[in-house]
Design an enzyme around this catalytic site. Structure first.
Site, short mmCIF file in Angstrom:
data_model
loop_
_atom_site.label_atom_id
_atom_site.label_comp_id
_atom_site.label_asym_id
_atom_site.label_seq_id
_atom_site.Cartn_x
_atom_site.Cartn_y
_atom_site.Cartn_z
N SER A 1 0.82 -1.22 0.00
CA SER A 1 0.00 0.00 0.00
C SER A 1 0.86 1.27 0.00
O SER A 1 1.71 1.45 0.86
CB SER A 1 -0.91 0.02 1.24
OG SER A 1 -1.86 -1.00 1.18
N HIS B 1 -3.37 0.38 -4.51
CA HIS B 1 -2.84 -0.75 -5.29
C HIS B 1 -3.29 -0.56 -6.74
O HIS B 1 -4.45 -0.82 -7.08
CB HIS B 1 -3.37 -2.08 -4.74
CG HIS B 1 -2.85 -2.42 -3.38
ND1 HIS B 1 -1.92 -3.42 -3.16
CD2 HIS B 1 -3.10 -1.88 -2.16
CE1 HIS B 1 -1.65 -3.48 -1.86
NE2 HIS B 1 -2.36 -2.56 -1.24
N HIS C 1 -5.28 -9.74 -1.36
CA HIS C 1 -5.40 -10.04 0.06
C HIS C 1 -6.47 -11.08 0.32
O HIS C 1 -7.50 -11.13 -0.36
CB HIS C 1 -5.75 -8.77 0.85
CG HIS C 1 -4.80 -7.63 0.67
ND1 HIS C 1 -4.88 -6.78 -0.42
CD2 HIS C 1 -3.76 -7.20 1.43
CE1 HIS C 1 -3.91 -5.87 -0.31
NE2 HIS C 1 -3.23 -6.12 0.79
N TYR D 1 -8.46 -10.99 2.76
CA TYR D 1 -9.68 -10.31 3.20
C TYR D 1 -10.55 -9.80 2.05
O TYR D 1 -11.71 -9.44 2.26
CB TYR D 1 -9.36 -9.16 4.18
CG TYR D 1 -8.58 -8.00 3.61
CD1 TYR D 1 -9.13 -7.12 2.68
CD2 TYR D 1 -7.27 -7.76 4.02
CE1 TYR D 1 -8.41 -6.04 2.18
CE2 TYR D 1 -6.54 -6.69 3.52
CZ TYR D 1 -7.12 -5.84 2.61
OH TYR D 1 -6.40 -4.77 2.11
N GLU D 2 -10.00 -9.75 0.84
CA GLU D 2 -10.80 -9.34 -0.31
C GLU D 2 -11.75 -10.45 -0.76
O GLU D 2 -12.57 -10.24 -1.65
CB GLU D 2 -9.89 -8.94 -1.47
CG GLU D 2 -9.06 -7.68 -1.21
CD GLU D 2 -8.09 -7.41 -2.34
OE1 GLU D 2 -8.52 -6.88 -3.38
OE2 GLU D 2 -6.89 -7.74 -2.18
N ALA E 1 2.72 -2.30 4.10
CA ALA E 1 2.46 -1.26 5.10
C ALA E 1 1.98 -1.98 6.34
O ALA E 1 1.10 -2.84 6.27
CB ALA E 1 1.41 -0.30 4.59
N MET F 1 -1.70 -7.44 7.24
CA MET F 1 -2.72 -8.32 6.67
C MET F 1 -2.26 -8.99 5.38
O MET F 1 -3.08 -9.39 4.56
CB MET F 1 -4.00 -7.51 6.40
CG MET F 1 -4.52 -6.71 7.57
SD MET F 1 -5.85 -5.58 7.09
CE MET F 1 -6.01 -4.60 8.59
N SER F 2 -0.95 -9.10 5.19
CA SER F 2 -0.43 -9.64 3.92
C SER F 2 0.91 -10.32 4.16
O SER F 2 1.24 -10.70 5.27
CB SER F 2 -0.30 -8.51 2.90
OG SER F 2 0.72 -7.60 3.31
N ASN G 1 1.94 3.26 11.07
CA ASN G 1 1.22 3.78 12.23
C ASN G 1 1.55 2.93 13.43
O ASN G 1 2.01 1.79 13.30
CB ASN G 1 -0.30 3.78 11.99
CG ASN G 1 -0.80 2.40 11.56
OD1 ASN G 1 -0.85 2.08 10.38
ND2 ASN G 1 -1.16 1.57 12.53
N HIS H 1 -7.06 3.84 6.85
CA HIS H 1 -6.25 3.52 5.68
C HIS H 1 -5.62 4.79 5.11
O HIS H 1 -4.51 4.75 4.56
CB HIS H 1 -7.10 2.83 4.62
CG HIS H 1 -6.31 2.22 3.51
ND1 HIS H 1 -5.32 1.26 3.71
CD2 HIS H 1 -6.32 2.45 2.16
CE1 HIS H 1 -4.79 0.93 2.56
NE2 HIS H 1 -5.36 1.63 1.62
#
Length: 280
Positions: free
Chosen positions: A39, A69, A91, A93-94, A121, A219-220, A243, A255
């Site tokens: 990201s 992306h 991902h 989650y997609e 990220a 998450m990746s 963050n 995000h």
């Protein structure tokens, strides 16, 4: 576009269409290094681009849906090395299967790639890590509740029970540290833990993963790294700490904040990756 689950008896047939299309557009360009750009980090592929292929045009290739992306495969010669870059990833989650998430890594291997640099990220779990800093991944914790290698194994690709004692290649990590030192770019080194997302972690979850030994959370990356290791590729992982995670940060997470932090880090990130490519 969703990529079908790659069973051993069907996987190579599905991949054949992908590979044939890519080679029809890239000719004799044989990539040796691949970079998965996370990201807000896709700008590197905008600056170095000899050939660009949109994911949506590649047979059996998934499509990115996350902001930040761009969704392109980019090929370029950098520092005398032939490099392919993923401008955006896929991902879990997609709604993608793990086979789809890791399909591009198998394509890279088929194209001849030996080394993959995986970027992301991430949220800082280690309280000493500052936003917009870079972390070299020395190890990971798979907390996604699944594994990309589940299912029938293709012995032509890798072992049924692959060794994961050194997923992130030690010599590449050393190269990255040396390059960062030479460029005066401060870097951390730590453990990345992957959760499914897409919700950010609660303060209790962040406390849990810190107890487990994580320095950064995202998450990746872990599915791709496991697959690359399985395929006996050299792997380097770099996280942009965008963050401080929930419970460490005093403000809410978004995000937008992730993309802004990645934007601040991108100059150092690009310099470091370019130096690693030249050195590799």
């Amino acid at each position: 576009m969703y990529c079908p689950i790659l069973l051993p008896e069907k996987g190579m047939d599905i991949m054949k269409g992908t590979i044939e299309y890519i080679k029809s557009k890239t000719g004799n360009f044989n990539p040796e290094i691949a970079i998965i750009l996370g990201s807000g980090l896709g700008e590197l592929a905008d600056e170095y681009c000899d050939i660009k292929l949109a994911y949506k045009d590649i047979p059996n290739f998934p499509v990115s849906t996350v902001k930040g992306h761009s969704g392109n495969l980019v090929f370029a010669e950098i520092g005398g090395k032939k490099v392919m870059m993923m401008q955006g990833r896929f991902h879990y989650y997609e709604g993608h299967s793990m086979s789809t998430v890791t399909y591009p890594v198998k394509v890279m291997k088929k194209l001849g790639v030996k080394t993959v640099i995986i970027t992301n990220a991430a949220g800082g779990v280690n309280p000493y890590f500052k936003p917009s800093s870079l972390m070299i991944i020395k190890d990971h914790i798979n907390f996604m509740g699944t594994n990309p290698l589940i299912g029938p194994n293709d012995d032509n690709l890798g072992d049924r029970f692959p060794d994961m004692s050194e997923v992130y290649t030690k010599s590449l990590r050393e190269t990255a540290r040396n390059c960062a030192s030479r460029l005066n770019i401060p870097v951390e080194e730590g453990v990345y833990i992957a959760l499914t997302g897409p919700a950010y972690e609660t303060p209790a979850e962040v406390n849990m993963v810190r107890t487990l030994g994580a320095d950064a959370v995202g998450m990746s990356t872990v599915p791709e790294a496991i697959t690359a290791c399985y395929l006996k590729m050299n792997v380097l992982g770099i996280s942009c700490i965008c963050n401080s995670a929930a419970g460490i940060s005093t403000v809410g997470l978004s995000h937008k904040e992730v993309l802004e932090a990645a934007d601040k880090a991108k100059t150092g990130f690009k310099k470091l990756v370019l130096e690693i490519i030249k050195e590799g």
